[in-house]
Design an enzyme around this catalytic site. Structure first.
Site, short mmCIF file in Angstrom:
data_model
loop_
_atom_site.label_atom_id
_atom_site.label_comp_id
_atom_site.label_asym_id
_atom_site.label_seq_id
_atom_site.Cartn_x
_atom_site.Cartn_y
_atom_site.Cartn_z
N TYR A 84 58.48 -13.90 -5.00
CA TYR A 84 59.04 -13.21 -6.16
C TYR A 84 58.01 -13.13 -7.27
CZ TYR A 84 62.29 -11.55 -9.65
OH TYR A 84 62.90 -10.78 -10.60
N PHE A 136 54.24 17.86 -17.07
CA PHE A 136 54.72 17.56 -15.72
C PHE A 136 56.19 17.17 -15.86
CE2 PHE A 136 55.69 14.94 -12.05
CZ PHE A 136 55.42 15.88 -11.07
N THR A 137 56.97 17.49 -14.85
CA THR A 137 58.44 17.36 -14.95
C THR A 137 58.90 15.98 -15.43
OG1 THR A 137 58.46 16.87 -12.59
CG2 THR A 137 58.88 19.15 -13.22
N ASP A 227 47.29 10.74 -17.16
CA ASP A 227 48.10 10.77 -15.95
C ASP A 227 47.09 10.77 -14.81
OD1 ASP A 227 49.59 11.31 -13.70
OD2 ASP A 227 50.98 12.63 -14.73
N LYS A 270 50.34 9.58 -4.48
CA LYS A 270 49.41 10.72 -4.32
C LYS A 270 48.04 10.16 -3.91
CE LYS A 270 53.05 12.65 -6.43
NZ LYS A 270 53.23 12.57 -7.82
N ARG A 394 57.75 26.24 -7.98
CA ARG A 394 57.21 25.78 -9.26
C ARG A 394 57.23 27.00 -10.18
NH1 ARG A 394 56.50 19.94 -9.48
NH2 ARG A 394 58.68 20.37 -9.41
N PHE A 461 65.57 21.39 -10.47
CA PHE A 461 64.99 21.93 -9.23
C PHE A 461 65.27 21.05 -8.02
CE2 PHE A 461 61.42 18.96 -9.16
CZ PHE A 461 61.38 18.55 -10.49
#
Ligand SMILES: *Cc1c(COP(=O)(O)O)cnc(C)c1O
Length: 469
Positions: A84, A136-137, A227, A270, A394, A461
């Site tokens: 943990y 970005f969303t 980001d 990513k 998009r 979306f």
């Protein structure tokens, strides 16, 4: 326009590149009939997010969490320390982030949006403004939920699908300076800089622009949060296109890019070559301490942040692999291969070809279709029915509604994204994809458009449903 000297088509004397790996395990793909696909897309409300993966042949919905891991990463999974607190895999991950991204402090999170949530809560006060190189969303959603207003300060070329600017992800310094003058630096907690810019088509930011943004922010005492989701891919574009970087490694370029920022949010799904995970990294101890406090509330203890030990190990190893030049050459090269076929065949796509995806220009597929008949959503559905290839809208659906007026936001770009998972598909899959897109383009006069019949409140979306007009 090509990034390398890659040429498509079979030519004598040609010297091809190939993936720097070989296949060890295979996963069979299901082939469906057109009737089956017509039924499946109708059941999914003409939204490719609502299709079952089983019904998909080549899945280009996203490059998020769809990476193929290496044997080295899988071996790391067996070394998961599922304690943990204080798992050894956390320390390996921390060391990898420090080494390759260069930040001092690491706060792990279950994925990128977990990190975005925390940094937004730490830095944004109601009434603040957050400038960024295109939204970005999930990033913008968390900024808005913390009481901030996002302001787009990307260069105009980013909104033009045909501009050949090599760094369409650049921040427009004049727009940024104008905002600082208009609202005051004290109302701007940070500039949100993405590298590469997903919504602009995976377009990179240049090192020079990053340096200039840093200088401007220094003059006004404003932070920069990167980001970093596709920053390693951005580093490759700097290597190829920016003067003075050809001889530098992706790893070196990535570190320099990060050095101009105060911290980053990261979706490990990513660039980092894993299926789940993310992090927030910071250089300021006080901010780090606040973030480390909050992560316990929302994600998990600060030495796992919602990830299993084995996931942290796979990510630490994935980071190391992601900055190898050979990996990046093949990764971006595959995207470019698909894009160049489409360009050669006259199919309208966003140029230059970006890092992680090919973006079909739905406006030029269907020039007469009004934007509220959802041209990109229509195109994604058509492509699925043609061949079982899954892509993503998009455009106006992704852009959502303005929280103040409640009206659709009508983005200039109305795109369908064919996103290439890392190390998953072969060049033959790219050929099949290009041929399917071309077939849909040939039949473009038959497309009718869609009507939205169900609209969720947040990030519509993902779950919206449609009917053919
Ligand atoms: C995917 C993504 C995110 C969000 O990360 P998740 O891991 O999906 O939560 C943030 N920014 C960019 C640019 C992304 O592509």
């Amino acid at each position: 326009m090509p990034n390398t000297t890659l040429t498509t088509g079979k030519q004598r004397g040609r010297r091809s590149w190939a993936e720097p790996w070989k296949v060890k395990v295979v996963e069979p793909l299901k082939v469906t009939t057109r009737e089956q696909r017509e039924r499946a897309i109708a059941e999914a409300g003409y939204n490719t997010f609502l299709l079952r993966s089983e019904d998909v042949y080549i899945d280009l919905l996203t490059d998020s969490g769809t990476n193929a891991m290496s044997d080295y990463q899988w071996a790391g999974m067996m070394l998961g320390d599922e304690a943990y607190a204080g798992s050894r895999n956390f320390y390996n991950l921390e060391a990898a982030v420090q080494k390759y991204y260069g930040y001092k402090y690491l706060v792990p999170s279950h994925q990128g949006r977990g990190a975005e949530h925390i940094i937004s809560r730490v830095l944004i006060k109601p009434g603040d403004y957050i400038p960024g190189n295109m939204y970005f969303t999930t990033t913008r959603m968390h900024q808005e939920m913390a009481g901030g207003t996002f302001v787009d300060v990307i260069i105009d070329e980013a909104h033009d699908s045909q501009s050949l600017h090599p760094f369409k992800g650049n921040v427009d310094l004049q727009k940024l300076e104008d905002l600082i003058k208009r609202v005051g630096a004290e109302k701007i907690p940070y500039v949100s800089v993405a590298a590469t810019v997903n919504m602009a088509g995976g377009q990179p930011i240049s090192m020079q622009n990053m340096r200039d943004v840093r200088a401007l922010c220094n003059r006004h005492g404003v932070h920069i949060i990167l980001d970093a989701t596709r920053a390693a891919e951005n580093a490759w574009f700097i290597k190829i296109h920016e003067e003075g970087y050809a001889g530098k490694s992706v790893a070196n370029i990535l570190r320099e890019l990060c050095s101009y920022t105060d911290g980053c949010t990261m979706s490990g799904k990513k660039d980092a070559l894993v299926n789940i995970g993310g992090w927030l990294a910071l250089n300021d101890y006080d901010l780090y301490e606040e973030a480390r406090n909050l992560v316990v509330v929302f994600e998990g203890l600060h030495t796992y942040g919602g990830m299993a030990g084995r996931d942290m190990e796979a990510m630490a190893r994935g980071i190391e692999e992601s900055v190898q030049d050979d990996h990046m050459r093949a990764r971006i090269g595959q995207v470019e291969y698909l894009g160049e076929l489409l360009v050669e065949w006259g199919v309208p796509i966003v140029v230059p070809i970006g890092g992680h995806a090919i973006f079909l220009d739905a406006r030029r597929f269907y020039p007469d279709m009004p934007q509220d008949h959802f041209p990109a959503q229509t195109l994604a559905a058509e492509l699925y029915v043609d061949s079982g290839i899954r892509a993503m809208e998009r455009g106006v659906v992704s852009a959502g509604r303005d929280p103040k007026t409640g009206q659709h936001r009508y983005p200039k770009l109305e795109l369908v994204r064919l996103t290439i998972p890392r190390r998953v598909y072969t060049q033959a899959h790219m050929d099949v994809t290009a041929e399917a897109v071309e077939a849909v383009y040939q039949r473009r006069a038959e497309a009718r458009g869609l009507k939205m019949i169900y609209e969720p409140k947040y990030l519509r979306f993902f779950q919206a449903r449609f009917e053919p007009l």
